[in-house]
Motif scaffolding. Structure first.
Motif, short mmCIF file in Angstrom:
data_model
loop_
_atom_site.label_atom_id
_atom_site.label_comp_id
_atom_site.label_asym_id
_atom_site.label_seq_id
_atom_site.Cartn_x
_atom_site.Cartn_y
_atom_site.Cartn_z
N ASP A 190 0.83 -1.20 0.00
CA ASP A 190 0.00 0.00 0.00
C ASP A 190 0.87 1.26 0.00
OD1 ASP A 190 -2.23 -1.55 0.09
OD2 ASP A 190 -2.86 -1.00 2.11
N VAL A 191 0.36 2.29 -0.65
CA VAL A 191 1.04 3.59 -0.63
C VAL A 191 0.33 4.46 0.40
CG1 VAL A 191 1.55 5.66 -1.96
CG2 VAL A 191 1.81 3.39 -3.00
N VAL A 192 1.10 5.03 1.32
CA VAL A 192 0.51 5.88 2.36
C VAL A 192 1.02 7.30 2.23
CG1 VAL A 192 0.21 3.98 3.99
CG2 VAL A 192 2.35 5.27 4.00
N LYS A 193 0.27 8.21 2.83
CA LYS A 193 0.69 9.61 2.87
C LYS A 193 0.70 10.06 4.33
CE LYS A 193 -3.95 11.41 1.92
NZ LYS A 193 -4.67 10.14 2.17
N PRO A 194 1.37 11.17 4.62
CA PRO A 194 1.41 11.64 6.01
C PRO A 194 -0.01 11.83 6.55
CG PRO A 194 3.00 12.85 4.70
CD PRO A 194 2.17 12.03 3.73
N GLY A 195 -0.24 11.34 7.77
CA GLY A 195 -1.55 11.47 8.39
C GLY A 195 -2.41 10.23 8.26
N ASP A 196 -2.05 9.32 7.33
CA ASP A 196 -2.81 8.06 7.22
C ASP A 196 -2.57 7.21 8.47
OD1 ASP A 196 -3.69 8.81 4.77
OD2 ASP A 196 -2.50 7.37 3.61
N VAL A 197 -3.63 6.58 8.95
CA VAL A 197 -3.50 5.70 10.13
C VAL A 197 -2.86 4.37 9.69
CG1 VAL A 197 -4.74 4.45 11.93
CG2 VAL A 197 -5.45 6.77 11.31
N LEU A 198 -1.80 3.97 10.42
CA LEU A 198 -1.10 2.71 10.11
C LEU A 198 -1.60 1.56 10.98
CD1 LEU A 198 2.56 4.11 9.95
CD2 LEU A 198 1.07 3.55 8.01
N CYS A 199 -1.91 1.88 12.25
CA CYS A 199 -2.31 0.83 13.18
C CYS A 199 -2.90 1.48 14.42
CB CYS A 199 -1.10 -0.02 13.59
SG CYS A 199 0.17 0.90 14.49
N ILE A 200 -3.43 0.65 15.31
CA ILE A 200 -3.85 1.10 16.64
C ILE A 200 -2.95 0.42 17.66
CG2 ILE A 200 -5.68 0.94 18.38
CD1 ILE A 200 -7.73 1.18 16.13
N ILE A 201 -2.47 1.17 18.65
CA ILE A 201 -1.83 0.56 19.81
C ILE A 201 -2.72 0.83 21.01
CG2 ILE A 201 0.18 0.49 21.32
CD1 ILE A 201 1.89 1.39 18.99
N GLU A 202 -3.11 -0.26 21.68
CA GLU A 202 -4.01 -0.15 22.84
C GLU A 202 -3.21 -0.31 24.13
OE1 GLU A 202 -6.09 -2.11 26.13
OE2 GLU A 202 -4.96 -3.23 24.68
N ALA A 203 -3.38 0.63 25.04
CA ALA A 203 -2.79 0.51 26.37
C ALA A 203 -3.85 0.87 27.38
CB ALA A 203 -1.58 1.43 26.52
N MET A 204 -4.20 -0.06 28.24
CA MET A 204 -5.23 0.15 29.26
C MET A 204 -6.53 0.69 28.65
SD MET A 204 -2.73 1.32 32.35
CE MET A 204 -3.92 2.35 33.12
#
Lengths: 147, 240
Positions: free
Chosen positions: A96-110
Motif C-alpha cells: 500500500d502507498v501511504v501519505k502523512p496522516g494516514d493511520v497505520l495501526c492502533i496501539i491499545e494501552a489500558m
C-alpha cells in the motif's frame, strides 16, 4: 567528499559522542545522525521514526544514492492492532502507498485506543508485528520506502 | 458544548471538530447515535430517549491512566445523580449488581491519535443507559439501565454535569502529576481489583491469576503462583 572523509567525521562523532553532524560547503550537503535507543516507558515520548543505520549518510544534494526503508517504531507500549475491529479491513497492507496522516495501526494501552499516523509518504514494504500481539516502546512496526 | 438530536457517533463528530481546531474541553452530546461504537468494532446500542451519549476532547492529558479516570468519573456521577452503587472492573468497565451477574450500564471508548511520536488529542466517549430499552438479544443478559436497576428516573442534565465535573477534577490530577488520589479512589470503587480471579491471553496462551491491586501507572497486578504479573493492556476477563 569521499568515504575516507565520511569515516573521519564518524570517528569524530563517536569520539565526542555527537548525535548529529551537518556540513554544508559550496554545493555539498551532508548530514549524519545516530539512531536513538530510548528507554521503555508507558508514556509517549521521543520520535516515532528513526533512520535504519546507526549513522546514515544522506546523499549530497542532487545525488541519486539509494537509501533503505524508513522504520516506523512504536511510540508507546501496548497491544498492536492492524484494524479497527476483527471484521474490519487492515489499515494498511504490504504494497500500500501511504501519505502523512494516514493511520497505520492502533496501539491499545489500558483500553486507550491510539491511532498511529504515518509521518511519511511512501510504500509500506514490511509489517513486523502480528495483529493482537504486544509491542514494546521503540519496537519496529512498519518499514516504509519513502517517495 | 454542542448538543445534537442524533449523530452517527459522538466520538466521530468530535474527531471532525478536533481536526478543525476545536479547543481542549469541547463536548459533544447527542440524544441518539445511529453508529455508536465500542472497542474492536463493537457497536454501542444507542436508541433515542434512553441514554446519555457524550464525548469530551482533551488536548493536554494523554497518559493511559486517563482510562481509569474516565471510569471513576462515570461511577461517581452514577452514584451522585443516580443513587446507584456503581463499581468498576479493570480498567474501566462500569457495572452494577442486579441479581445474578453484574450489569453493564455504561461504556467508555477512549481514542487518541498520535503523529510524529506525539499524542495530538484524546477523545473520551461515554455512553450511559438511563432507561430500559428493547435490548438486542446479545445484550439481554449483560446490559442494564440506571432506571431499571435503581428504580429512579435520572435527570440526564444532572448526570451530565456530575460526569463532566468529576472528569475535569481527575484530568487536573493527571495534569499535575499527582495521581495517588485518583488511583486510591479507583481501587475503592473496584472491589474486584483485589482477590478476584481473572483470565487473559498473550498470543495463543491463556493465563489465569488473582488480582492484587494496581501499580502507580494504573496497570493491573495479578498473582500467578509466586510471580506477580503486570497487565497494562489487552482483554482481561473476570471469572465469575
Amino acid at each position: 567528499m569521499d568515504f575516507d572523509e565520511i569515516n573521519q567525521i564518524l570517528a569524530l562523532m563517536r569520539e565526542h559522542d555527537l548525535v548529529e553532524f551537518e556540513l554544508e560547503r559550496d554545493d555539498l550537503h551532508v548530514r549524519l545522525r545516530k539512531a536513538e535507543t530510548p528507554a521503555p516507558s508507558l508514556l509517549p515520548a521521543a520520535p516515532a521514526v528513526v533512520q535504519p543505520a546507526s549513522a546514515t549518510p544522506e546523499p549530497a544534494s542532487g545525488g541519486t544514492a539509494e537509501t533503505g526503508p524508513t522504520f516506523v517504531e512504536a511510540p508507546i507500549l501496548g497491544t498492536f492492532y492492524r484494524a479497527s475491529g476483527p471484521d474490519a479491513s487492515p489499515f494498511v497492507e504490504v504494497g500500500d502507498v501511504v501519505k502523512p496522516g494516514d493511520v497505520l495501526c492502533i496501539i491499545e494501552a489500558m483500553k486507550l485506543m491510539n491511532d498511529i499516523k504515518s509521518e511519511y509518504a511512501g510504500e509500506v514494504v514490511d509489517i513486523f508485528i502480528e495483529n493482537g500481539q504486544p509491542v514494546q516502546y521503540g519496537e519496529r512496526m512498519f518499514a516504509i520506502r519513502r517517495v | 458544548m454542542r448538543h445534537y438530536r442524533q449523530v452517527g457517533s459522538t466520538n466521530d463528530v468530535l474527531a471532525e471538530l478536533a481536526d478543525q481546531g476545536a479547543a481542549h474541553g469541547t463536548v459533544v452530546v447527542a440524544d441518539a447515535q445511529t453508529a455508536g461504537r465500542g472497542r474492536h468494532g463493537h457497536r454501542w446500542f444507542s436508541p433515542a430517549g434512553t441514554g446519555l451519549y457524550v464525548s469530551v476532547l482533551l488536548r493536554t492529558v494523554s497518559a493511559p491512566v486517563l482510562t481509569l479516570a474516565a471510569g471513576v468519573a462515570v461511577a461517581e456521577a452514577l452514584r451522585a445523580a443516580g443513587g446507584l452503587e456503581a463499581t468498576l472492573e479493570w480498567p474501566n468497565d462500569v457495572v452494577v449488581a442486579g441479581g445474578g451477574d453484574p450489569r453493564k450500564v455504561a461504556g467508555i471508548l477512549v481514542e487518541a491519535t498520535t503523529a510524529r511520536g506525539r499524542v495530538e488529542r484524546v477523545i473520551v466517549g461515554i455512553g450511559i443507559n438511563l432507561r430500559e430499552a428493547v435490548w438486542p438479544v446479545e445484550l439481554v443478559d449483560r446490559a442494564g439501565s440506571v432506571e431499571g436497576l435503581s428504580g429512579r428516573r435520572v435527570d440526564p442534565a444532572h448526570l451530565l454535569v456530575e460526569l463532566l465535573a468529576a472528569l475535569a477534577t481527575r484530568c487536573a490530577e493527571i495534569e499535575s502529576g499527582a495521581v495517588a488520589g485518583l488511583l486510591a479512589r479507583w481501587e475503592a470503587l473496584a472491589p474486584s481489583s483485589h482477590g478476584a480471579i481473572v483470565e487473559w491471553s498473550v498470543g495463543s496462551g491463556r493465563h489465569r491469576g488473582v488480582t492484587e491491586g494496581i501499580d502507580e501507572h494504573g496497570a493491573l497486578l495479578v498473582r500467578v503462583g509466586t510471580h506477580l504479573e503486570r497487565l497494562a493492556g489487552g482483554e482481561v476477563h473476570h471469572v465469575r
